[in-house]
Each structure stands twice: as C-alpha cells, then as structure tokens.
Design an enzyme around this catalytic site. Structure first.
Site, PDB file in Angstrom:
ATOM      1  N   PRO A  41       0.792  -1.221   0.000  1.00  0.00           N
ATOM      2  CG  PRO A  41      -0.269  -1.288   2.040  1.00  0.00           C
ATOM      3  CD  PRO A  41       0.962  -1.717   1.368  1.00  0.00           C
ATOM      4  CD  GLU A  42       4.219   3.984  -3.029  1.00  0.00           C
ATOM      5  OE1 GLU A  42       4.051   5.215  -3.148  1.00  0.00           O
ATOM      6  OE2 GLU A  42       5.141   3.376  -3.564  1.00  0.00           O
TER       7      GLU A  42
END
Length: 271
Positions: free
Chosen positions: A2-3
């Site tokens: 996840p960014e």
DNA sequence: ATGGGCACCTGGCTGC
DNA sequence: TGCAGCCAGGTGCCCA
C-alpha cells in the site's frame, strides 16, 4: 503493497460498509503487529458508532464515539469487507465486526502494519504530529518544495519519501513522479531549481491522482476492499522496468539503490 | 538538524 | 524437489 493511492482506494471502498454503523465486536487473533494491538479494544469498541473514515498520509483514521482507531497497512497489509462468519485465513489478524453483519478484516503477512487507539485528536498523535502537507492539497506546491529542499544534501527521491516533508509518497510513486518531471532520483535536493520543484510537485500530484482513479497499483496481489485489483500497474513508466526501454526515448531504464530503496530512471529523459 | 543504516517479518522468486 | 539467497510497496529509531 500500500502506498497513498492504495490506502485512499481502501478508505473509499470500506466507507459505505462501516460508516454510521456500530461496532458489534473487535477480535484480535494476532496482536503482534508493529506495536501490540491494544486488547482493551475488545471491551472499548463494541457499541460505538463509526462517525468518520479519514486518511492522513498512509494512516486510516476510523473515528468512533470516544476515540479514533489508527490503522496502518505497513508493507503487506490489506483491509477487506467480508461476511462476519467467513473463516479467517492464515494472516487475518484483526476483525472489526459491525452490527450489519459485515466484517472489516485486516490481513498482514509481514506484520509491519499497526492498529492503535487514541482518545486525543489523532493528528496530534506522536506518529502523525510531524507529518508534512498532504500532496494533493494546495499547501504542497512547487514553492513549498523549493523552500523545503534548500540546503538539503540528500537525494531528491529520499526527500520526497520523507514524511516530514510531504505525506504518503512511497517508493513507487516517487520513482514515477521523478520520471514524469524529468529529474534524476539521485540528485541532491538542494540543487533543484525553482522550475524543477514546480514540475516535480505537479508530477507528484498527477501521478497520485491518476493512480487513485485507477484504483491503486497491482503489484503481486494488491486488491481493493472488495477484492478487485488496481489497474495503475499497467501505467507504471519506470518502476520495476530495469533494462527495459524507456517509453519515451527507448533508452534502457536503469536501477540504482538510493537510501536502501530500489530506484529506477531513464538516463536520457532524466538528466 | 540532518542523514545513513538497521530493525521489524513473511512469502515469493531465482538459481544451484 | 529442496534449499539458500535475495528481494519486496513502510517507517520509527538509533547513532554519528
């Protein structure tokens, strides 16, 4: 996984299932995340309505009646909406079961993620207090980046990934934004011109916006809260493309480690 | 104050 | 098929 775009995609995906609903139960199967998951939440949360679901940097903030649940997905975490009775799998560590029978399930194989609780303003929490401006707001601009980078000798990519400078820009999007701005990741931040900083701020915003629109990046197995993949992976210009031709000039993309993180750039377009 | 390096942890892939 | 080695999207913390 996840960014920022993945976290934002997750936030939007889970909202309609839990916003304005009451928590029925909070179950912890494995409390050993980055910090221990407070087991007291099993007593505190049930009966509380979730009034807001916000994001600050890569932190998700679930506002309940007496406090805020702070969730970070680390490197490998994901949140999914499942039926409460669906049997958990190996790395499903935490369940937040709602009174509508839906369950917000946290899976995190590497356990770098976090689930914390605060009764204060979450933005004043020690983990969030020093985080810089959100990249998609006006306060993050070319002017701001220019001022923030003066006298900084670290690589511009390292500065971009520094949460105190700007919130939520991770490795993939730092690489992509620098490519779009035509700036080498290894350049000393303090040597960027005002014009460079303007181009870079613009590139950070457009890259993130495009990724959010595409529902995040699918690398390995990222899927959104209802199990659909993100499509931004198909738009990546440099990340993970070592030795493959630059999409603009066909030069082979180079890979270089900067501050222990893989960095990719076109030696011709980013000069 | 700044920057470099390490730590946390598991799984997937590559090459022998 | 097995196994060692390497790599991975994050980020807080310690030290120079």
């Amino acid at each position: 996984m996840p960014e920022l775009p993945e976290v934002e995609t997750t936030r939007r995906g889970i909202s309609s299932y839990i916003l304005h609903h009451k928590v029925h139960a909070f179950k912890v199967r494995e409390p050993r995340l980055r910090w221990p998951v407070p087991t007291a939440l099993a007593k505190i949360l049930p009966g509380q309505r979730i009034d807001s679901i916000k994001r600050r940097a890569k932190y998700l903030l679930l506002g309940a009646e007496t406090g805020t649940l702070i969730i970070h997905l680390g490197m490998s975490g994901s949140l999914h909406i499942v039926a409460a009775k669906l049997a958990p799998e190996t790395h499903d560590h935490v369940d937040i079961i709602m009174d509508n029978g839906q369950c917000l399930r946290l899976r995190d194989p590497r356990r770098f993620g976090a689930v914390l609780w605060t009764t204060q303003d979450p933005c004043q929490h020690p983990l969030l207090r020093h985080i810089g401006p959100e990249p998609l707001t006006k306060s993050f601009s070319g002017n701001y980046l220019y001022r923030a980078s003066r006298k900084r000798r670290c690589a511009i990519k390292t500065l971009l990934m520094n949460a105190r400078i700007v919130a939520g820009v991770g490795n993939i999007y730092a690489n992509e934004a620098l490519y779009h701005a035509g700036i080498r990741p290894g350049w000393a931040a303090g040597r960027l011109s005002h014009q460079d900083c303007g181009a870079l701020a613009t590139a950070v915003k457009s890259t993130l916006k495009q990724a959010i629109r595409a529902g995040g990046t699918t690398l390995k197995d990222f899927t959104n809260s209802v199990g659909q993949p993100g499509y931004f992976g198909q738009s990546l210009q440099v990340y993970g493309r070592q030795d493959r031709p630059c999409m603009r000039c066909a030069s082979p993309i180079k890979r270089k480690i900067i501050a222990q993180r893989a960095s990719y750039y076109c030696p011709k377009c980013q000069s």
